[in-house]
Design a protein around this motif. Structure first.
Motif, PDB file in Angstrom:
ATOM      1  N   GLN A  67      -1.104   4.538   5.062  1.00 21.47           N
ATOM      2  CA  GLN A  67      -0.279   5.371   4.187  1.00 21.47           C
ATOM      3  C   GLN A  67       0.597   6.307   5.019  1.00 21.47           C
ATOM      4  O   GLN A  67       0.121   6.974   5.939  1.00 21.47           O
ATOM      5  N   VAL A  68       1.875   6.358   4.680  1.00 18.36           N
ATOM      6  CA  VAL A  68       2.802   7.278   5.340  1.00 18.36           C
ATOM      7  C   VAL A  68       2.802   8.589   4.560  1.00 18.36           C
ATOM      8  O   VAL A  68       3.105   8.624   3.369  1.00 18.36           O
ATOM      9  N   ILE A  69       2.450   9.687   5.234  1.00 18.95           N
ATOM     10  CA  ILE A  69       2.387  11.006   4.612  1.00 18.95           C
ATOM     11  C   ILE A  69       3.726  11.710   4.808  1.00 18.95           C
ATOM     12  O   ILE A  69       4.228  11.802   5.937  1.00 18.95           O
ATOM     13  N   THR A  70       4.277  12.225   3.717  1.00 22.10           N
ATOM     14  CA  THR A  70       5.618  12.823   3.791  1.00 22.10           C
ATOM     15  C   THR A  70       5.631  14.341   3.722  1.00 22.10           C
ATOM     16  O   THR A  70       6.637  14.968   4.064  1.00 22.10           O
ATOM     17  N   ASP A  71       4.537  14.967   3.258  1.00 17.91           N
ATOM     18  CA  ASP A  71       4.504  16.439   3.230  1.00 17.91           C
ATOM     19  C   ASP A  71       3.067  16.927   3.361  1.00 17.91           C
ATOM     20  O   ASP A  71       2.120  16.164   3.225  1.00 17.91           O
TER      21      ASP A  71
END
Length: 202
Positions: A67-71
């Motif tokens: 999963q790519v975490i954006t914040d």
């Protein structure tokens, strides 16, 4: 007493301990009645149900993928929902970060018991400062929402960067982040088979 004799003595004591444990277990099983077997079956069924529920919870929390975490809110929410999280802090254009990303994808699909994530360090200054991320790449391991282990760079895995996914799997397993090491086991099986083939040639 020389070292070989000491090792033989330690091995003998270990063997006696194992044999005693096996004997005790066999004796316990021989003395079990129908009620004991029924209770054992219920316990096993309950354990299987718990495992199935846990695996379903993992799927709902996006385990099994990278999963790519954006914040930062997304980061903390993910760490609260999953008991074990393995997070790659990366920088775009860093080749070692790209190498680890590939390894993370491979491990995520094999190890549902942990949540694998990646965070762009340049876009996450708060997390970088709070978690003391100072080298790229950095791997942060959390358990129960708290930092459990941190790998700064690749020196503790393989400084050359030329390693198989199994090497990372082994390091994470030793850090109590993964339950088992199927990739390592496969390599060991291949090596043992190769040794057996070499022995047959003589």
């Amino acid at each position: 007493m020389d070292q070989q004799a000491i090792m033989q003595q330690v091995a003998a004591v270990a063997l006696q301990t194992v044999e005693k444990a096996v004997d005790n277990e066999l004796e316990r099983m021989e003395n079990m009645n129908e009620d004991d077997y029924a209770r054992l079956r219920r316990q096993r069924l309950e354990h299987m149900k718990e495992q199935a529920l846990e695996k379903e919870q993992w799927r709902r929390n996006d385990h099994g993928t990278l999963q790519v975490i954006t914040d930062q809110k997304e980061f903390f929410d993910a760490c609260k929902k999953s008991k074990r999280c393995i997070i790659l802090f990366y920088r775009t254009g860093n080749k070692w970060c790209d190498v680890l990303t590939d390894h993370f994808r491979a491990l995520a699909s094999r190890h549902m018991e942990a949540k694998f994530m990646k965070v762009d360090a340049e876009n996450s200054p708060f997390l970088v400062e709070r978690l003391n991320v100072w080298m790229m790449p950095t791997i942060i391991c959390t358990k129960e929402g708290k930092v459990h282990r941190q790998f700064n760079g690749l020196s503790e895995i393989d400084p050359s960067g030329k390693f198989e996914t199994a090497s990372l799997e082994f390091a994470l397993h030793n850090s109590e982040m993964l339950d088992d090491t199927p990739m390592v086991d496969q390599i060991m099986s291949r090596m043992n088979a190769s040794d057996d083939d070499d022995d047959e040639e003589y």
